[in-house]
Design an enzyme around this catalytic site. Structure first.
Site, PDB file in Angstrom:
ATOM      1  N   HIS A 422       0.895  -1.170   0.024  1.00 50.44           N
ATOM      2  CA  HIS A 422      -0.003   0.092   0.136  1.00 50.44           C
ATOM      3  C   HIS A 422       1.095   1.168  -0.048  1.00 50.44           C
ATOM      4  CE1 HIS A 422      -2.433   3.330   2.072  1.00 50.44           C
ATOM      5  NE2 HIS A 422      -3.202   2.608   1.302  1.00 50.44           N
ATOM      6  N   CYS A 797      -3.203  -1.732 -16.812  1.00 50.57           N
ATOM      7  CA  CYS A 797      -3.047  -0.720 -15.785  1.00 50.57           C
ATOM      8  C   CYS A 797      -2.460  -1.233 -14.571  1.00 50.57           C
ATOM      9  CB  CYS A 797      -4.176  -0.266 -15.728  1.00 50.57           C
ATOM     10  SG  CYS A 797      -5.701  -1.333 -15.130  1.00 50.57           S
TER      11      CYS A 797
END
Lengths: 846, 846
Positions: A422, A797
């Site tokens: 993250h 992506c």
């Protein structure tokens, strides 16, 4: 003499056959200098074949090289591999000196200098050629030469060899053998050379840099190796011969700009010649060169020229400048810059010229460098930001709630996590320097201390994060500013002209979108919408929605978020001014929006006016064992369809609004975590209905494109079915990698180091696309989708979109565009251009 | 008349052309009865083509059917679809009655009976054929017939049709149309029929069951539909004509065994004829039939025969008995039993004949039924077990620590989870009835209450878990015992003879292994070893190992577990007596072995003599976001290799020990969670070293087989590489499904219901193997592995190994064996046999 003698040594003349594959780069480069009529001393190239035979015991026939001693009587022998950075055995100088030449030199350059040259050669020969103990050849002082010669005789039971041809033969044999040794093999393999790479040698007559008049040796280059800006740098050392001989006391700067005596002032005509040589070399060798020269009684000899070593930013400036000057074509300028190097230009960097105070190392997760005071929580980061203090957020790992804290920081450092944790992903998105997986750290968030080895740091202490190298430095390091200069922009423009697949940016916020445009992104390929719900104004409505019991109540809660979402999208559409924007519908599990600690739960119970036990129960019920594989993405879209309804409405209303003001907008809506075609059908039906309603209510027409994010292996396998209902497919290679490997990127950090270290995985698959597994699924998906619908738009992506190797793979896979963090767009753009150029070259050569 | 008239109605005679595809099952069955010379009333078959034309408006030519009225003057019309369970329009009786026939019947059977027949037909005709309001045709009492006829005339503006041919034509038209209606289409589609399935009709002369002498109607069958045991059951109702006409007061049992008047006593010759008919029908129709008959003045008419509906256990007994009697071949007996039905035989079942007190519903996760007192914790279950009380463990969801509590319970009920949640998998392994995902429950573990709707149950209250239906029942329901009888064993033996892929069991404990052998498993296909470390004697050493700082300390901790592990394996090898045993090396993440609550942490800190903060920190550091995708399986094997070393040593030492006592053992060692070939190489190297050491120390030779569990999509794609280093590959389809869909089985329960309900997924992919996605990966893996190494053993272990559809897929995929829970072995064995038989039939018919 035998039949090979002719090839044994080839004199380097303008018309001689000197070939890089046979004789090495140095021989070839010297020939070019000769052709330019620079004053290069007489030189001979020995081919790799000959070197190989010498290593196997063959003696070079002395006649072939006898001529080289005709000048000063001294010669050098230098390695000449195919590529400069493959290394080679050390240069040996002053070959040919013996008692009689020594005597002659005493007359020419004095006793001391002549002694020094002889001594240097005896020492060098004894240790490198005769392989005697170097400790025995450290003689110094007035009798050093005599001692060295005696010592040699004692050890070898023979006098020091007096025949220059014999000296040279021994030197060649020794260098040839060294190249064949295991250490040399390993070293050159580390540089990417094949283990049995060929080695040529160059034997060159030496010009004396000692004696009367202006004598000495020096180097000159014409650009700044850190910035790439035109600037003459180098040194000239008077009375300095070879690496070690001579006083060298008279060291001169080169130009009069420097604060000190310079060659330009002392010998302007020599300086002018050197500059002239530099300009010519740059044009003929098509590269910025460093020139090594010797001055003998005012006459220049150019003895060697090498490519200037350079920083990332210098490499861009040099390539652009060579192309602008017409020295190389644009395509070649593009090929000369390592795509990854561009990332360094976008950020501050620790000045490589200043020593570093290293306190810990981690994974270089987001490039750039920044200095700030340590904080241990998102709240502390926000306070520091409010006080105007630069701070570095230090966490064991970050969670979505930390995003605002990350926004408020200048850099992020985490103990856990890998390249796609993250913290890493968000930091790259924000362009913040970030180091993750700094496992040597021990963070005590309660005591607000950070232990790194013996050092104990406290909240408020200043550190520097070098996200380009993964180094945590004590205090404030000297930083270089970003280099988004004219050369950078020019290179990107050329890259765009070179073609290749398009590059879009992953952009979630207006700031991201502005960055994306600045870096010439061709649109937004991935706008994640979930962060929009963490906003203080929206979170309460979101939580109310989660606790609502009926679809109607959910709809009412979401209606409060609708105008804010509409504004989010309107702003993005305005910034992108007609460029495509792909919005991914809500993806994360709902529990990410709920508090998990006791205080948070109590507060929530109060605000919702529900008993704490009820709230706790609900939060627990939503908790998941494996959130990555849980109730998120389209699964939420189907079971709680009100969220997608609201988002679709916000997108369409924003489309109408933005299209009225500016370029017409054709939004692209992307459904996440699809694993079955029917999911797409169900969502499509509802979104079509919302579109019809908005068209009707707003009396406006618009079109939109609905597509699917392919992130589960099943979606890749079923891409044919799914394509039938989709205008585009975008391969989300982060999640696809996680699922193909069965590997959570958040948890992989703990063993990825070991795994890559032991070669279990050749590379971190979150960093470089795994072509054998994930890549096969991607190719299967591409093939099936195109077969079903040739007109479909296909893209990648995810983090791999910014990785040069992965982009080459996408290019070959016939992907239309890649989308990556805004700060990786330039890297991706250049990598895409290089792939296109490589394909053209491959076509041309067929 | 026109050219089609001949085909309009075919009289059912022994030699007439009656075809099941054209005329339906009932017409065909009646023809067989006719051929057996049973007293079947005159019958005509109307083909599906004709019915289709009738539905489109064509009228049947009256002459074709005029003969059918020649007997009593009354006829019945029954549907005759291709399969009995495809249904059809309701039977219409007494067609042909009119004023004149009525008058004649008054003389034969009396005014009341004649009135009743006429009234019944008028009411039936008015509502089903003329489609008048049924509420207007409920006439009763002495004038009912006249009222009904008047009411008909008033509504239709015409008198009740008096021409029997016209009545029949209308009845046929109405039935033909009803079959074409949307409701009928949906109903038969639900039964698996194609929407445009054909319908034949049967028109049959009716025998009067009213009048003087022994008259009446009845049914007889010769087996018990619940147990399948031979037993005559049925009823005979004197003076009962058609479904509704007659007093039916004189209802008789059939045999003298019953407590009451019986047909056997009253009319022994009729009873004897019926038994004779029954025996003949069973042999000629090759099935246990229920016969419908009418007695008219002492003469029997057989009007219909249908397959006896039966329970799972009866289906096994009937099939075996037919085959033993030589009526059908063994293969056909195998094909006649639904594999899933076998699961019901292994367990207690709720008696279907007794009404149920339902309190909640959930997912039927493990079959069988059990009654016990509610407990809310594993500890309470163990206490209850110690007291000798049967208890049902009720949990929100179970975790590995609950296993001992599950062992101590008779059934398990959880609020959360799906078919492959922890509770479900363990319960199936233990053969415990289990319901999961009973979302209607609210468990309050602290208050020790369970709320289901309005009912509040307390700890200690008795409930019954019906794991076969997913129903939670109040109190102690009446249970049928398991039926592991002679018929069951015989069927399994035949299944083994029929061939097909092998079936092994997933068995982790000696008890599992014993069950596996009892059900004729061909070995253990998956022995999970992790549960072995939860033992009270082993857990401390395990935790010590986790906290150890050096490989040497880890090795020392594990050395304490080694003798216990060796004993585990020795015992398994002994029970399996030479059959193969596949042991999966340690798989779960280490944090599963650590406490997470405060008390547990404090205790652990004390026992390890470490500060609490240190222990807490370590536990937190090991916690994972997505444990399913984390540091487990081979990743642990590579980063903490001491665990696999110890396990390999225990396996090899046990191999030597067991081989010395009994059959030679060739253990199979399986590496879990592989995603790259290099993982296999690294583990193989260490295991080979352990094997060499054990051979040397124990002065014994042995061989072993090393294989890989293919559970990540990448392992399936790279099966070629991996096969090069493996003796076998076992596809772990549970995890493979999770990763291919990106779907955690522990979290999927929350939306799987919605998903399957809305048809997003055709089936729960954890229940039935997803052939389109997971199946493609499996086939790819099989193909690549076999290409690399044709001799490799390939198998499927996981829940799908026990699913019949999935087994058929595995059979086609050329899998060598499947492995499933011991209690699913019989299901899998039968499904495998059926697949083999189907393949042979397909070959034969080519």
């Amino acid at each position: 003499m035998n039949m090979h003698d002719i090839s044994e040594a080839t004199e380097i003349t303008p018309s001689g056959r000197i070939d890089r594959a046979d004789h090495g780069w140095r021989a070839k480069c010297l020939q070019r200098l000769v052709r330019m009529q620079l004053p290069v001393p007489r030189s001979f190239a020995i081919s790799a074949d000959t070197v190989r035979m010498i290593a196997q015991g063959r003696r070079v026939h002395p006649d072939a090289l006898r001529d080289v001693f005709a000048g000063s009587g001294l010669v050098s022998v230098r390695p000449s591999a195919v590529m400069p950075d493959w290394g080679g055995p050390g240069t040996i100088l002053n070959v040919g000196i013996n008692d009689s030449l020594h005597e002659r030199l005493v007359g020419l350059i004095g006793q001391d200098n002549a002694d020094a040259i002889y001594l240097a050669f005896v020492q060098s020969y004894a240790t490198h050629i005769a392989r005697l103990d170097p400790d025995m050849f450290t003689q110094d002082g007035p009798n050093a030469l005599a001692e060295a010669l005696r010592c040699y005789r004692d050890e070898m039971d023979a006098p020091f060899p007096q025949d220059p041809a014999e000296q040279l033969a021994e030197v060649l044999r020794s260098m040839a053998r060294a190249w064949d040794g295991p250490t040399a093999r390993l070293l050159r393999q580390a540089k990417g050379a094949p283990p049995d790479a060929p080695l040529g040698l160059v034997v060159q007559e030496m010009a004396l840099a000692l004696g009367p008049g202006l004598c000495g040796s020096g180097t000159i280059q014409f650009i700044d190796p850190v910035t790439g800006a035109p600037r003459v740098t180098g040194r000239f050392r008077g009375q300095h011969h070879g690496a070690t001989v001579g006083s060298g006391a008279e060291t001169l700067f080169l130009t009069s700009d420097e604060r000190g005596p310079s060659l330009q002032d002392t010998a302007p005509e020599i300086f002018a010649d050197l500059v002239r040589f530099g300009i010519a070399a740059r044009e003929r060798l098509r590269e910025e060169m460093q020139i090594e020269f010797v001055v003998t009684e005012g006459r220049i000899s150019v003895i060697d020229a090498t490519r200037v070593t350079r920083s990332s930013r210098a490499s861009v400036r040099i390539a652009v400048s060579l192309a602008r000057d017409g020295v190389i074509p644009h395509d070649e300028a593009l090929m000369r810059v390592e795509p990854r190097a561009l990332a360094d230009l976008l950020h501050h960097q620790v000045d490589p010229r200043v020593p570093r105070k290293l306190i810990a190392r981690g994974i270089d997760a987001s490039p750039g460098a920044a200095t700030g005071r340590i904080v241990f929580s998102a709240a502390a980061a926000q306070s520091a930001h409010a006080r105007g203090e630069a701070c570095v957020l230090v966490r064991r790992e970050t969670v979505p709630e930390d995003i605002r804290g990350m926004h408020a920081s200048v850099a992020v450092l985490t103990e856990r996590g890998g390249t796609t944790s993250h913290a890493a992903v968000i930091a790259r998105g924000l362009g913040l320097p970030c180091i993750v997986g700094a496992t040597g750290l021990a963070i005590d968030a309660r005591a607000r201390t950070l232990r790194a080895g013996d050092q104990l740091l406290h909240e408020g202490d200043e550190i520097t994060i070098d996200g380009s190298s993964g180094e945590v430095l004590a205090g404030a390091a000297t930083l270089l500013p970003p280099a988004l200069d004219d050369a950078f922009t020019q290179l990107l423009d050329w890259a765009a002209e070179a073609g290749g697949l398009d590059v879009r940016a992953n952009a979630d916020t207006p700031e991201d979108a502005i960055t994306a445009r600045r870096f010439h992104a061709k649109g937004i390929g991935l706008c994640r919408t979930e962060h929009m719900f963490f906003d203080a104004e929206r979170l309460p409505a979101m939580r109310e929605m989660i606790f609502a019991d009926s679809p109607e109540d959910r709809r009412l809660s979401l209606e409060r978020i609708l105008p804010m979402q509409r504004k989010d999208f309107t702003r993005l559409f305005e910034i992108m001014a007609g460029l495509p924007v792909t919005i991914r519908l809500f993806d994360p599990p709902l529990h990410e929006f709920l508090p998990h600690d006791r205080d948070g739960l109590r507060e929530l119970a109060e605000s919702l006016d529900l008993p704490l036990s009820h709230v706790t129960r609900r939060v627990e019920a939503l908790t998941e064992f494996n959130p990555m594989l849980g109730m998120r993405g389209v699964r939420l879209g189907i079971t709680v369809p009100e969220i997608y309804d609201m988002q679709a409405r916000a997108i369409f209303e924003a489309t109408v609004e933005a299209s009225r003001k500016g370029d017409p907008v054709v939004p692209e809506i992307m459904i996440p975590l699809v694993s079955a075609m029917r999911e797409v059908e169900l969502v499509k039906t509802r979104i079509d209905a919302v579109a019809a309603a908005v068209r009707n209510e707003m009396r406006a027409d618009f079109t939109f494109r609905l597509g699917v994010m392919v992130e589960t292996p099943r979606a890749a396998l079923r891409a044919g079915d799914i394509a039938a209902h989709s205008a585009f497919l975008s391969f989300g290679t982060n999640d696809l990698t996680q699922m193909t490997y069965g590997l959570s990127r958040d948890d992989a950090g703990r063993f990825m180091g070991t795994y890559v270290g032991q070669g279990v995985y050749a590379e971190d698959p979150f960093h470089v696309l795994d072509q054998d597994g994930v890549g096969e699924l991607l190719l299967t998906g591409v093939r099936r989708a195109r077969q079903q619908k040739p007109s479909i738009t296909l893209s990648v992506c995810g983090e791999h979109g910014g990785n040069p190797e992965s982009i080459a793979f996408c290019h070959a896979a016939d992907i239309d565009y890649v989308s990556c963090s805004p700060f990786r767009v330039p890297v991706a753009r250049l990598a895409a251009a290089q792939s296109a150029i490589r394909s053209r070259m491959a076509c041309d050569s067929e």
